[in-house]
Write a protein that holds these residues in place. Structure first.
Motif, PDB file in Angstrom:
ATOM      1  N   ASN A 239       0.859   1.418   2.957  1.00  0.00           N
ATOM      2  CA  ASN A 239       0.960  -0.042   2.948  1.00  0.00           C
ATOM      3  C   ASN A 239       1.412  -0.591   4.299  1.00  0.00           C
ATOM      4  O   ASN A 239       0.925  -1.627   4.755  1.00  0.00           O
ATOM      5  CB  ASN A 239       1.935  -0.500   1.864  1.00  0.00           C
ATOM      6  CG  ASN A 239       1.308  -0.452   0.478  1.00  0.00           C
ATOM      7  OD1 ASN A 239       0.114  -0.160   0.345  1.00  0.00           O
ATOM      8  ND2 ASN A 239       2.092  -0.722  -0.547  1.00  0.00           N
ATOM      9  N   TYR A 242      -1.494  -0.312   6.624  1.00  0.00           N
ATOM     10  CA  TYR A 242      -2.474  -1.352   6.269  1.00  0.00           C
ATOM     11  C   TYR A 242      -2.036  -2.690   6.870  1.00  0.00           C
ATOM     12  O   TYR A 242      -2.844  -3.428   7.448  1.00  0.00           O
ATOM     13  CB  TYR A 242      -2.579  -1.457   4.754  1.00  0.00           C
ATOM     14  CG  TYR A 242      -3.617  -2.438   4.271  1.00  0.00           C
ATOM     15  CD1 TYR A 242      -4.952  -2.055   4.145  1.00  0.00           C
ATOM     16  CD2 TYR A 242      -3.262  -3.745   3.927  1.00  0.00           C
ATOM     17  CE1 TYR A 242      -5.917  -2.951   3.705  1.00  0.00           C
ATOM     18  CE2 TYR A 242      -4.214  -4.639   3.485  1.00  0.00           C
ATOM     19  CZ  TYR A 242      -5.543  -4.246   3.374  1.00  0.00           C
ATOM     20  OH  TYR A 242      -6.479  -5.128   2.941  1.00  0.00           O
ATOM     21  N   ARG A 243      -0.748  -2.981   6.763  1.00  0.00           N
ATOM     22  CA  ARG A 243      -0.240  -4.247   7.287  1.00  0.00           C
ATOM     23  C   ARG A 243      -0.331  -4.286   8.815  1.00  0.00           C
ATOM     24  O   ARG A 243      -0.477  -5.348   9.407  1.00  0.00           O
ATOM     25  CB  ARG A 243       1.214  -4.425   6.848  1.00  0.00           C
ATOM     26  CG  ARG A 243       1.626  -5.857   6.701  1.00  0.00           C
ATOM     27  CD  ARG A 243       2.758  -6.017   5.715  1.00  0.00           C
ATOM     28  NE  ARG A 243       2.332  -5.825   4.351  1.00  0.00           N
ATOM     29  CZ  ARG A 243       3.039  -5.183   3.431  1.00  0.00           C
ATOM     30  NH1 ARG A 243       4.188  -4.645   3.740  1.00  0.00           N
ATOM     31  NH2 ARG A 243       2.588  -5.075   2.204  1.00  0.00           N
ATOM     32  N   THR A 274      -8.645  -0.222   1.152  1.00  0.00           N
ATOM     33  CA  THR A 274      -8.715   0.201   2.561  1.00  0.00           C
ATOM     34  C   THR A 274     -10.139   0.598   2.946  1.00  0.00           C
ATOM     35  O   THR A 274     -10.611   0.277   4.043  1.00  0.00           O
ATOM     36  CB  THR A 274      -7.759   1.381   2.794  1.00  0.00           C
ATOM     37  OG1 THR A 274      -6.473   1.039   2.261  1.00  0.00           O
ATOM     38  CG2 THR A 274      -7.602   1.694   4.268  1.00  0.00           C
TER      39      THR A 274
ATOM     40  N   ILE B  34      -3.932  -5.003  -2.755  1.00  0.00           N
ATOM     41  CA  ILE B  34      -2.968  -3.956  -2.405  1.00  0.00           C
ATOM     42  C   ILE B  34      -1.806  -3.989  -3.385  1.00  0.00           C
ATOM     43  O   ILE B  34      -1.243  -5.043  -3.651  1.00  0.00           O
ATOM     44  CB  ILE B  34      -2.455  -4.161  -0.956  1.00  0.00           C
ATOM     45  CG1 ILE B  34      -3.534  -3.757   0.052  1.00  0.00           C
ATOM     46  CG2 ILE B  34      -1.180  -3.397  -0.704  1.00  0.00           C
ATOM     47  CD1 ILE B  34      -3.751  -2.275   0.202  1.00  0.00           C
ATOM     48  N   VAL B  35      -1.492  -2.840  -3.950  1.00  0.00           N
ATOM     49  CA  VAL B  35      -0.306  -2.733  -4.800  1.00  0.00           C
ATOM     50  C   VAL B  35       0.891  -2.492  -3.893  1.00  0.00           C
ATOM     51  O   VAL B  35       0.896  -1.557  -3.101  1.00  0.00           O
ATOM     52  CB  VAL B  35      -0.453  -1.569  -5.804  1.00  0.00           C
ATOM     53  CG1 VAL B  35       0.819  -1.395  -6.607  1.00  0.00           C
ATOM     54  CG2 VAL B  35      -1.636  -1.807  -6.721  1.00  0.00           C
ATOM     55  N   GLU B  36       1.897  -3.386  -3.970  1.00  0.00           N
ATOM     56  CA  GLU B  36       3.044  -3.287  -3.064  1.00  0.00           C
ATOM     57  C   GLU B  36       3.900  -2.062  -3.387  1.00  0.00           C
ATOM     58  O   GLU B  36       3.956  -1.616  -4.532  1.00  0.00           O
ATOM     59  CB  GLU B  36       3.903  -4.552  -3.162  1.00  0.00           C
ATOM     60  CG  GLU B  36       3.202  -5.812  -2.688  1.00  0.00           C
ATOM     61  CD  GLU B  36       2.776  -5.740  -1.220  1.00  0.00           C
ATOM     62  OE1 GLU B  36       3.413  -4.989  -0.456  1.00  0.00           O
ATOM     63  OE2 GLU B  36       1.801  -6.410  -0.850  1.00  0.00           O
ATOM     64  N   THR B  37       4.605  -1.577  -2.358  1.00  0.00           N
ATOM     65  CA  THR B  37       5.403  -0.365  -2.532  1.00  0.00           C
ATOM     66  C   THR B  37       6.495  -0.556  -3.582  1.00  0.00           C
ATOM     67  O   THR B  37       6.770   0.346  -4.366  1.00  0.00           O
ATOM     68  CB  THR B  37       6.059   0.047  -1.199  1.00  0.00           C
ATOM     69  OG1 THR B  37       5.116  -0.144  -0.149  1.00  0.00           O
ATOM     70  CG2 THR B  37       6.487   1.498  -1.233  1.00  0.00           C
TER      71      THR B  37
END
Lengths: 320, 135
Positions: A239, A242-243, A274, B34-37
């Motif tokens: 994540n 990705y950011r 992605t 997107i699934v957040e952490t």
């Protein structure tokens, strides 16, 4: 007779004080210290900020953040921490302010043994003490910077004292009244010596929410060194990548997560997203379908991702 | 004057609406998909909480008390797996505050807690805010 009675009652009172009072953790640490624990340690390089009236929270946090190479003064922290009405700072805000300044805030297990191990590993520990009684509390934050098992002492930066030395038992009395509350502030990429896997990853994800992705990412990577299969850390690396628009790294991270945790909706869903962002729609649809097929509480997100990717795929085909 | 003012207001509000819409669009598309952490983390933690509740219900003293009260262990365990993440976290938190065994008053308190927890779950009582009845 009266005198003897008085003496007797004083004796009983003192006996009761010693018998009723107990410091189980001190007894444990001194009686059977862990083989991994040095006999003494002191972090002399931790800076000292003398506190202003009631400002023990900002002062303590400033000391630990500076020790973690984050330059900040108590004055900067004061508006983030201090509650004028209560003449103090709340524990959750100590953790939150730590994150706001880009450090990982980790609350230690309520164990003296863990606290000493952190000191030995070079990390100062912020503690909450009640310096008086349960029915007349005097709450106080201080920074533990050292200990000596042979002399049964704890060394602190506390209030106006640069180097306060407390008998370990006295320290435990005051600390036990806060249910042994202790926290550390760590620079990116560093893990506490006594970190518990799930709680530490939760602490990093709390940092990820508010800090720049690089900081959280380097800490996730360090966590994966210690716990290579941790799902949340794998997703966290993906994540943050990705950011940062590093789609190659994100893809690698999500693939690894999907391989190690074939029932993780998050891994397949984020992998799909992605891939789609790299216009690799067929592989993306395959991953998204896998995510949908797994069901569970995230299934709605997975369905939306799939629908979105299919729409984008159709759109790109029409363009051709 | 007032007409001018209201025209100005209308224009400003339109501009505001347009700019807010423009601001919200790219943000949405960046996070969509997107699934957040922290979602993953809370799910993992809930799994641990569930395991702790199950382990508690498997303890011999707890099992014995459940049986005395005519509640089968199977019933209780089936319900644990149906708890939401948040409920599991709440109950696990309560378990931490429980005395770790012992008899007399502590034992009685423990019994009352377990019975109320189970009867809450079976829908017979409603003492704890975090329970949700099966019925």
């Amino acid at each position: 007779m009266a005198i003897r009675n008085a003496r007797l009652s004083v004796g009983v009172f003192i006996l009761c004080l010693t018998a009723c009072a107990n410091t189980p953790q001190t007894r444990l640490v001194l009686g059977s210290p862990a083989a991994t624990l040095p006999r003494h340690a002191e972090l002399t390089e931790v800076p000292f900020f003398a506190q202003e009236a009631f400002q023990c929270g900002p002062a303590s946090l400033a000391m630990t953040l500076n020790a973690a190479a984050i330059a900040v003064t108590p004055e900067t922290l004061k508006p983030e921490l201090y509650l004028p009405d209560r003449h103090g700072s709340l524990q959750v805000e100590m953790l939150a302010a730590t994150r706001r300044h880009g450090a990982t805030a980790y609350q230690l297990a309520p164990e003296l043994n863990d606290m000493l191990h952190e000191i030995a590993a070079g990390t100062p520990v912020v503690v909450l003490q009640n310096l008086a009684f349960g029915w007349y509390p005097v709450w106080h934050y201080a920074v533990v910077i050292g200990y000596d098992l042979d002399r049964a002492e704890i060394i602190l930066r506390s209030g106006l004292e640069r180097r306060q030395i407390l008998p370990m038992t006295t320290f435990e009395y005051t600390w036990a009244r806060s249910n042994y509350w202790a926290m550390v502030a760590l620079p990116p990429g560093k893990i506490p010596a006594t970190a518990e896997e799930a709680s530490f990853i939760a602490a990093v994800s709390a940092l990820e929410r508010i800090s720049d992705p690089e900081r959280a990412q380097s800490t996730y990577l360090a966590a994966l060194d210690r716990w290579p299969k941790n799902l949340s850390a794998q997703i966290g690396v993906g994540n943050t990548a990705y950011r940062l628009h590093d789609l190659v790294r994100a893809e690698t991270a999500f693939r690894q997560a999907a391989q190690d945790h074939p029932d993780s909706v998050a891994a397949f869903n984020n992998l799909a997203q992605t891939l789609a962002d790299q216009s690799r729609y067929e592989a993306a649809v395959e991953a998204a379908r896998r995510a949908v097929s797994l069901g569970g509480p995230l299934s709605q997100t997975a369905q939306e991702t799939l629908a979105d990717i299919e729409r984008r795929m159709k759109h790109s085909l029409n363009k051709e | 004057m007032t007409q001018q003012y209201s025209r100005f207001m209308r224009w400003t509000s339109r501009m505001l609406m347009a700019s807010m819409l423009a601001m919200s669009l790219p943000l949405q598309s960046a996070s969509a998909g997107i699934v957040e952490t922290d979602q993953v983390v809370s799910h993992e933690l809930a799994g641990q909480d569930r395991a702790r509740i199950s382990a508690f219900l498997e303890r011999e003293d707890v099992l014995a008390r459940l049986q005395q009260q005519g509640v089968s262990a199977g019933e209780a365990q089936a319900r644990v797996s149906a708890l939401t993440d948040e409920e599991a976290h709440n109950i696990a938190g309560k378990l931490d505050q429980l005395p770790a065994g012992g008899e007399s008053i502590l034992g009685i308190l423990l019994t009352i807690f377990i019975i109320l927890l189970i009867t809450d779950i079976l829908g017979l009582t409603k003492v704890f805010s975090f329970t949700r009845s099966v019925r």
